[in-house]
Write an enzyme that holds these catalytic residues in place. Structure first.
Site, PDB file in Angstrom:
ATOM      1  N   LYS A  50       0.807  -1.231   0.000  1.00  9.64           N
ATOM      2  CA  LYS A  50       0.000   0.000   0.000  1.00  9.64           C
ATOM      3  C   LYS A  50       0.840   1.281   0.000  1.00  9.64           C
ATOM      4  CE  LYS A  50      -3.377  -1.202  -0.478  1.00  9.64           C
ATOM      5  NZ  LYS A  50      -3.641  -1.834  -1.815  1.00  9.64           N
ATOM      6  N   THR A  54       1.948  -0.180  -7.458  1.00  4.22           N
ATOM      7  CA  THR A  54       1.278  -0.263  -8.765  1.00  4.22           C
ATOM      8  C   THR A  54       1.542   1.024  -9.558  1.00  4.22           C
ATOM      9  OG1 THR A  54      -0.408  -1.625  -7.710  1.00  4.22           O
ATOM     10  CG2 THR A  54      -0.930  -0.765  -9.899  1.00  4.22           C
ATOM     11  N   LYS A 108       8.415  -7.038  -9.097  1.00  2.00           N
ATOM     12  CA  LYS A 108       7.811  -6.409  -7.910  1.00  2.00           C
ATOM     13  C   LYS A 108       7.908  -7.327  -6.697  1.00  2.00           C
ATOM     14  CE  LYS A 108       3.144  -5.868  -6.076  1.00  2.00           C
ATOM     15  NZ  LYS A 108       1.701  -5.696  -6.381  1.00  2.00           N
ATOM     16  N   HIS A 110       7.152  -7.268  -2.108  1.00  2.00           N
ATOM     17  CA  HIS A 110       6.946  -6.591  -0.826  1.00  2.00           C
ATOM     18  C   HIS A 110       7.790  -7.272   0.259  1.00  2.00           C
ATOM     19  CE1 HIS A 110       3.654  -4.266  -2.414  1.00  2.00           C
ATOM     20  NE2 HIS A 110       2.827  -5.269  -2.517  1.00  2.00           N
ATOM     21  N   SER A 140      -4.944   2.316   4.499  1.00  3.72           N
ATOM     22  CA  SER A 140      -5.089   1.682   3.191  1.00  3.72           C
ATOM     23  C   SER A 140      -5.052   0.148   3.321  1.00  3.72           C
ATOM     24  CB  SER A 140      -3.973   2.173   2.266  1.00  3.72           C
ATOM     25  OG  SER A 140      -4.055   1.545   1.024  1.00  3.72           O
ATOM     26  N   PHE A 231      -3.733   9.355 -10.562  1.00  2.00           N
ATOM     27  CA  PHE A 231      -4.643   8.439  -9.859  1.00  2.00           C
ATOM     28  C   PHE A 231      -5.915   8.212 -10.666  1.00  2.00           C
ATOM     29  CE2 PHE A 231      -8.092   7.416  -6.980  1.00  2.00           C
ATOM     30  CZ  PHE A 231      -7.581   6.270  -6.400  1.00  2.00           C
ATOM     31  N   LYS A 233      -6.511   8.463 -13.893  1.00  2.00           N
ATOM     32  CA  LYS A 233      -6.297   7.634 -15.091  1.00  2.00           C
ATOM     33  C   LYS A 233      -6.092   6.168 -14.718  1.00  2.00           C
ATOM     34  CE  LYS A 233      -6.663  10.429 -18.473  1.00  2.00           C
ATOM     35  NZ  LYS A 233      -7.722  10.199 -19.453  1.00  2.00           N
TER      36      LYS A 233
END
Ligand SMILES: *[C@@H]1O[C@H](CO)[C@@H](O)[C@H](O)[C@H]1NC(C)=O
Length: 306
Positions: A50, A54, A108, A110, A140, A231, A233
């Site tokens: 969060k 992305t 990617k 985390h 979030s 954001f 788009k």
């Protein structure tokens, strides 16, 4: 049947790997992931959940595609930028997506450093890390837990906040994560960015990324990237808004994946008492971390003043 599948994978408890709680299916990939073959031109996007992963993924794919929008529409973001530890019944895993991905690859994760494939560190793969105000992260994350059914039930906001402060949420402690990836900047090629800086001036931050990558783009292309990765788009882009995943995994009716994308939204959720408790905990956990000296963003400056 589909119902049985849902029953099967809905809300399993977290599974600790080397003490780090993870989504059950993600925990299962940590072993196989250690055999990851990295290529010298791989680029790793790393964040605590969060925190703008992305967003940065779309920015980077646009940079790699020289701003050609139709190329960025070729697949959902999780297929263009494989999520290393991702695994879920019925959906290609991160490792499977990786097999379909040509060089130069965007990856990617985390994961905290203790679970990261060692090959990424040994080969000093370039990393772009993003940190975000933990108060916005936890709000979030709470909404995300509610809509993304691979997580256990988050319980009440009050109890989720406690668990977050104690590192008892998927991926463990936010504090440990931002600190250890900051330490890595001393020995590895890591560009350490802040979500708040990206919101304040996305063009400036995209230019930092270009410099870090040793790439250059026409000014108009950079402006196009800023526009396309706003954001608004990204929320209406089916290739970035995660509506391509089955609703059994992410239920956008509960809370959309692209929810608000703002800074300071925590003020609508934290009570005054929770905020004071969090500040005290933050000061304790971040004590002695020289990340504070580097920070230009408001949430750390406040703590520095304490
Ligand atoms: C995702 O994008 C599609 C296509 O633009 C849109 O119809 C949908 O409302 C978006 N979903 C969410 C949850 O934002």
């Amino acid at each position: 049947s589909n119902m049985e599948l849902i029953e099967d994978f809905s809300r399993p408890p977290l599974v600790p790997v080397k003490g780090i709680p993870l989504i059950k299916y993600f925990a299962e990939t940590i072993g196989p992931l250690q055999n990851l073959t990295v290529w010298p031109d791989d680029l790793l996007i790393s964040t605590y959940p969060k925190s703008g992963t992305t967003w940065m993924s779309e920015i980077l794919d646009m940079i790699y595609q020289d701003g050609q929008l139709e190329k960025c529409r070729r697949a959902p973001i999780y297929a263009r930028v494989p999520f290393l530890e991702f695994k879920c019944p019925g959906v290609p895993s991160g490792l499977e997506s990786l097999e379909e991905t040509p060089a130069p690859r965007l990856l990617k994760t985390h994961l905290p450093l203790s679970l990261l494939p060692q090959s990424l560190l040994d080969q000093k793969i370039k990393v772009i890390y993003i940190a975000r105000n933990p108060k916005d992260v936890v709000v979030s994350y709470y909404n995300f837990y509610n809509m993304a059914k691979l997580h256990p039930d988050p319980g009440t906001w009050e109890s989720f906040l406690e668990n977050f402060m104690d590192g008892k949420v998927s991926y463990g402690s936010w504090f440990q994560h931002v600190k250890e990836w900051w330490e890595l900047t001393h020995t590895h090629p890591v560009l350490y960015l802040f979500y708040e800086d990206m919101k304040e001036n996305p063009k400036r931050e995209i230019k930092k990324v270009l410099e870090f990558l040793g790439r250059s783009l026409h000014e108009e292309t950079v402006d196009l990237i800023v526009h396309h990765t706003s954001f608004k788009k990204m929320k209406e882009n089916p290739m970035t808004n995660y509506t391509t995943l089955p609703s059994e995994i992410m239920d956008h009716g509960v809370s959309p994946f692209m929810r608000k994308g703002t800074t300071g939204d925590w003020k609508n959720t934290f009570t005054v008492a929770q905020n004071e408790r969090f500040d005290a905990h933050y000061a304790k956990m971040m004590k002695g971390c020289n990340l504070k000296k580097q920070a230009t963003f408001h949430f750390l400056i406040r703590v520095l003043d304490m």
